[in-house]
Design an enzyme around this catalytic site. Structure first.
Site: not given
Ligand code: SAH
Length: 349
Positions: A114, A103, A110, A117
Site C-alpha cells: 500500500c 494493536c 508486509c 503505509c
Molecule cells: N493489513 C491490514 C492491517 C494493517 S494496517 C489492513 O490493510 O487492513 C491497519 C490500518 O492502518 C489499515 O487500514 C491501513 O490501511 C491503515 N494505514 C496504513 N498506513 C497508514 C497511514 N500512513 N495513515 C493512516 N492509516 C494508515
C-alpha cells in the site's frame, strides 16, 4: 524443537496422552504459558521428569523489550519487541475509556505494498507464529501492568495473509484457561483478500471485520493499494456482503483520508452507493504522515464525514493517539531498521 505455546489445548492434551501423562497436565501447562511463564522450571506443579522432558523437546517464546515509548499526551505505549531470531515487531497499547486496547502485528513486514503505509516498505520478512502474536497481548499486559480487554489486529502485516497462525492465535487468546478475551472484543483488519474473507466467514466468529477500503473506485484504489488489481472494489463489497450474511456482523470500512486522492465529494457519494443495502460503518482515518511517502493528509475530513452522514451512512473519525511517539503503522520498526542500516554503513566506512 516444538513451539509449545502455539499448541491449542486439544493438541497439548494429545501430546500428554502420547507421553503417557494424565490429561490434566495439559491444562496446567496451558495455564502457565498463558500467564507468561518463560521457563519450564517455573511450572512447579508439574513433575520434575515432565519439566525435563519439556525442556529437552520444546521451547517457550518470550519477546524482549527492545524499545518502549510512552506518550506524554495520552498514555499510549508503544513496544518494539525483539523475537527469538532477532527480528523486531511492534505493538501499541491504546488507553480508551471503554478499556485498554492492544494493536498487534501479524507478520514481520508486509507484502501488500500500500502506497501510504510504512509497514510494507521493506517487504515481507516472515510470518509470525501464533505464540508470537499471542505474546504481544500477554507481555504488553505483563510489562505495563494494565489489564487488556480489547485487541485489534491492525499492526504490521496482513492478518489474512498469515491465516492459519492468526486463526490459531484467536483460539488461544479466546480460551477460558488463557487470556479469555471474547471475540466481540477483537477486530481484524484486512486489505481485502476476498477468498480469505470467505474462509473466515465460514468460522462464524463474532469478531469485527474491518476492511481497508481507502477508495470507492478501482482506479484510485489500484493506485494506492496494488492488491486491488486482483481483488477490485466490487469483489470486496461482494465478499463483505457474504460475510455479513454468514456471521450477522456488520463490517467496518477503514478509509485513510489522503489529500486530493480519495477525499472528493464524488468519492463520498460513490461510497454511499456501495454501502446501500449492506450494513456497514465507515471509519475515517486522518492519514498519518510517513516520511518516505509523498501523500499528504486530507483537509476535507469533516466535510467528507458530513457528506456521508447526510446520506445515511454512519462515519466516525478516528482519534489520533500517540502521535508524539510514532505510534502508527510500522513507524517504530522502520526507524529501528533505518538506525541499524546507518550503523552498518558507518561500520563500513
Ligand atoms: N493489513 C491490514 C492491517 C494493517 S494496517 C489492513 O490493510 O487492513 C491497519 C490500518 O492502518 C489499515 O487500514 C491501513 O490501511 C491503515 N494505514 C496504513 N498506513 C497508514 C497511514 N500512513 N495513515 C493512516 N492509516 C494508515
Amino acid at each position: 524443537m516444538i513451539d509449545l505455546k502455539s499448541n491449542t489445548m486439544e493438541e497439548l492434551k494429545q501430546r500428554m496422552e502420547e507421553w503417557g501423562e494424565p490429561a490434566f497436565r495439559a491444562k496446567q501447562i496451558f495455564q502457565w504459558m498463558h500467564k507468561g511463564a518463560t521457563r519450564f522450571e517455573e511450572m512447579t506443579n508439574l513433575s520434575k521428569a515432565l519439566r525435563e522432558k519439556l525442556e529437552q523437546t520444546c521451547y517457550l517464546t518470550a519477546p524482549v523489550v527492545e524499545r518502549k515509548q510512552v506518550s506524554q499526551q495520552d498514555g499510549t505505549i508503544k513496544y518494539l519487541w525483539r523475537l527469538r531470531d532477532g527480528n523486531c515487531v511492534e505493538t501499541v497499547l491504546l488507553r480508551y475509556q471503554y478499556g485498554n486496547t492492544v494493536c498487534i502485528s501479524s507478520q514481520i513486514g508486509c507484502r501488500m505494498g500500500c502506497a501510504f503505509c510504512a509497514s510494507t516498505l521493506g517487504g515481507l520478512v516472515r510470518n509470525l507464529s501464533a505464540s508470537e502474536i499471542l505474546d504481544q497481548v500477554l507481555f504488553t499486559q505483563i510489562d505495563s501492568g494494565l489489564p487488556i480487554s480489547n485487541i485489534v489486529l491492525m499492526g504490521i502485516g496482513e492478518p489474512l495473509d498469515n491465516f492459519d497462525a492468526v486463526m490459531r492465535f484467536l483460539t488461544l487468546v479466546n480460551h477460558p484457561d488463557g487470556m479469555n478475551i471474547g471475540m466481540r472484543h477483537i477486530s481484524l483488519s484486512t486489505c481485502g483478500l476476498t477468498e480469505k474473507i470467505d474462509k473466515l466467514a465460514h468460522y462464524r466468529l463474532q469478531l469485527t471485520l474491518s476492511v481497508s477500503l481507502h477508495a470507492p473506485d478501482d482506479e484510485t484504489r489500484s493506485r494506492i493499494m496494488p492488491v486491488n488489481r486482483n481483488y477490485g472494489v466490487q469483489a470486496v463489497f461482494d465478499a463483505c456482503r457474504r460475510y455479513f450474511v454468514q456471521t450477522g456482523r456488520r463490517v467496518s470500512y477503514e478509509y485513510a483520508m489522503i489529500d486530493g486522492v480519495n477525499d472528493s465529494d464524488e468519492q463520498a457519494d460513490l461510497l454511499v452507493q456501495w454501502l446501500k443495502g449492506t450494513p456497514g460503518h465507515v471509519n475515517l482515518i486522518p492519514l498519518n504522515y510517513v516520511e518516505e511517502r509523498e501523500l499528504k493528509p486530507s483537509r476535507r475530513v469533516s466535510a467528507f464525514q458530513k457528506r456521508l452522514e447526510s446520506q445515511g451512512v454512519t462515519a466516525t473519525v478516528r482519534r489520533k493517539l500517540g502521535s508524539d511517539i510514532d505510534a502508527s503503522c510500522g513507524q517504530l520498526r522502520r526507524k529501528h531498521l533505518k538506525g541499524q542500516e546507518s550503523k552498518a554503513i558507518s561500520r563500513m566506512d
